[in-house]
Design an enzyme around this catalytic site. Structure first.
Site, PDB file in Angstrom:
ATOM      1  N   HIS A 107       0.841  -6.355  14.930  1.00 23.18           N
ATOM      2  CA  HIS A 107       1.281  -5.476  13.840  1.00 23.18           C
ATOM      3  C   HIS A 107       2.533  -6.006  13.134  1.00 23.18           C
ATOM      4  O   HIS A 107       3.369  -5.233  12.667  1.00 23.18           O
ATOM      5  CB  HIS A 107       1.536  -4.054  14.350  1.00 23.18           C
TER       6      HIS A 107
ATOM      7  N   TYR B  60       5.082  -0.719  24.629  1.00 27.93           N
ATOM      8  CA  TYR B  60       5.581  -0.576  23.264  1.00 27.93           C
ATOM      9  C   TYR B  60       7.108  -0.504  23.198  1.00 27.93           C
ATOM     10  O   TYR B  60       7.727  -1.167  22.368  1.00 27.93           O
ATOM     11  CB  TYR B  60       4.926   0.636  22.586  1.00 27.93           C
TER      12      TYR B  60
ATOM     13  N   ASN C 253      -4.601   3.595  14.792  1.00 27.12           N
ATOM     14  CA  ASN C 253      -5.239   2.599  13.930  1.00 27.12           C
ATOM     15  C   ASN C 253      -6.141   3.305  12.928  1.00 27.12           C
ATOM     16  O   ASN C 253      -6.445   4.494  13.082  1.00 27.12           O
ATOM     17  CB  ASN C 253      -6.087   1.619  14.751  1.00 27.12           C
TER      18      ASN C 253
END
EC number: 1.11.1.6
Length: 488
Positions: free
Chosen positions: A55, A338, A128
């Site tokens: 990303h 993350y 997404n």
């Protein structure tokens, strides 16, 4: 007449000449004592942080979310209790695989993430545009990304690599049916849908738990590009989606998405021929109806892309009271990964950056580290303590107890894999034009891919729907019949 602003060093000292370095005479070398030069070059050397491993290419915008229907029967999250509640948000859209300045026309899932600055702290939606993922267990996440990334020897993306991985990972087949449709090449960020991909848990004031998936539906409609249209745009413009989003907002054409929730009672979890907590499985709307939650409007562009769009960090585990992660195995890995990547990429105090800071007070004993520019000042930096002036834990926010399904631990194979059932449903729901586009896009992408890899994928497609495999095989000149005898 306004006062003239002085150009200064980062120490605040005015600069008299920013055009010429200090030298030993007209023809002599540059002097090390030139603080202005050294500071300027040293800062330039450090302007960039490591780009996101996935990303990296993204565009963001500020906006608001308005709750349109109370969700109190499902969750006690405060920002979802009352109709009309407004919550400030920052959204980031992205491509997944390629680098920060890669074309936005490439076939790729699109990231769809929203940070809600709620009255109970931050809530991150991290999803997404496509409703499923390639894998069902986070242990395979580095592998699927490695296969899609450029070859480490040539630095060129190679279809032999990712189609090899897909052929040996049949759970990826449903994702293939989405990614290689025209939805894999969206026309713009304003015209993509969003999905949580994973199920989460919502808990109401009575302690009742339900599983949910969240969906964003663009008010502009879903608009995609054919492969040929994407190629035509790419020949002229690498930044079409970022430009479109920025210019729309600047012109007052604010993009909007409606948020919907799908709900599953835990007692019904075993009533399907698939595991609803498997990230490779979709929750089709006719089986799990949509309920409208609210509307997001993006109405302000970032003032500084690096400070906002590049520095924002998301984690699907950043939840407010009334929400918990589900047992989805991919989600469980993302809960760690993350925030870990943001600490590596931006720094241990990345949450102190304005774009990541909650609007609510932060009061704890997490201190120091690199660049702690919001340092807490109390001398009591431990807990428990006997000081009434210090923050205390609040039992009202203890997470409710949740039932654990399973009585043994180990590396257990996921139940009800059903690797091809949902891909079959997707194929059935596609129109003739959508099926033709899917077949064409796969055939085009297989140019240069080894025949043995193609055959393994065709065997997977055959188990989805014989017609699907037959049409792809016809486009590649492979005699399918001799390779699927054992599957008939």
């Amino acid at each position: 007449m306004t006062d003239r602003r002085n150009l200064t060093t980062n120490q605040g000292v005015p600069i008299g000449d920013n055009q010429n370095s200090m030298t030993a005479g007209l023809k002599g070398p540059t002097l090390l004592e030139d603080y202005v030069l050294i500071e300027k070059l040293a800062h330039f050397d450090r302007e960039r942080v490591p780009e996101r491993v996935v990303h990296a290419r993204g565009a963001g915008a500020h906006g608001k979310f308005v709750t349109k229907k109370s969700m109190k029967k499902y969750t006690k999250a405060q920002f979802l209790q009352e109709e009309g509640t407004e919550t400030e948000v920052f959204a980031r859209f992205s491509t997944v695989i390629h680098g920060q300045h890669s074309p936005e026309t490439l076939r790729d899932p699109r990231g769809f993430s929203v940070k809600f600055y709620t009255e109970e702290g931050n809530y991150d939606f991290v999803g997404n545009n496509l409703p499923v993922f390639f894998i069902r267990d986070a242990i395979k996440f580095p592998d699927v990304i490695h296969s899609l990334k450029p070859d480490p020897r040539t630095n060129i993306q190679d279809g032999n690599r990712y189609w090899d991985f897909f052929s040996l990972t049949p759970e990826a087949t449903t994702m293939i049916t989405y990614l290689f449709s025209d939805e894999g090449t969206p026309a713009s960020y304003r015209e993509i849908r969003g999905s949580s991909v994973h199920a989460f848990k919502w808990i109401n004031e009575e302690g009742k738990t339900v599983y949910v998936k969240l969906r964003w539906v663009p008010k502009a409609g879903i608009v995609n590009l054919s492969t040929d249209q994407a190629a035509q745009i790419q020949a002229k413009e690498f930044n079409h989606a970022s430009r479109d989003l920025y210019e729309a907002i600047e012109n007052g054409d604010y993009p909007e998405w409606d948020l919907y929730v799908q709900v599953l009672d835990p007692k019904d979890l075993d009533n399907y021929d698939f595991n609803p907590l498997d990230a490779t499985k979709d929750w089709f709307e006719d089986v799990f109806p949509y309920e409208h939650v609210g509307t997001m409007t993006l109405n302000r562009n970032p003032d500084n892309i690096f400070a906002e769009t590049e520095s924002v960090g998301f984690n699907p585990g950043v939840l407010v009271p009334g929400m918990l992660p589900s047992e989805d195995r991919v989600l469980q890995g993302r809960l760690f990964s993350y925030s870990d990547t943001q600490r590596h990429r931006v720094g241990p105090n990345y949450l102190q950056l304005p774009i990541n800071s909650p609007k609510t007070p932060v009061d704890n004993n997490q201190r120091d580290g690199q660049m702690p520019f919001k340092q807490q000042t109390s001398s009591i930096n431990y807990e428990p303590n006997s000081y009434d002036t210090e923050p205390k834990e609040n039992p009202a926010y203890i997470e409710p107890e949740q039932e654990i399904r399973g009585d043994i631990s180990g590396r257990l194979v996921a139940e009800k894999p059903n690797n091809f059932g949902h891909a079959k449903e997707v194929w059935k729901r596609y129109s003739d034009a959508e099926r033709a586009a899917l077949v064409k896009n796969i055939v085009d992408d297989w140019e240069g891919v080894r025949e043995d890899i193609k055959i393994r994928n065709l065997r997977n497609f055959y188990q989805v729907e014989p017609e699907f495999a037959e049409r792809v095989a016809a486009g590649t000149g492979i005699n399918l019949a001799e390779h699927v005898i054992d599957l008939k």
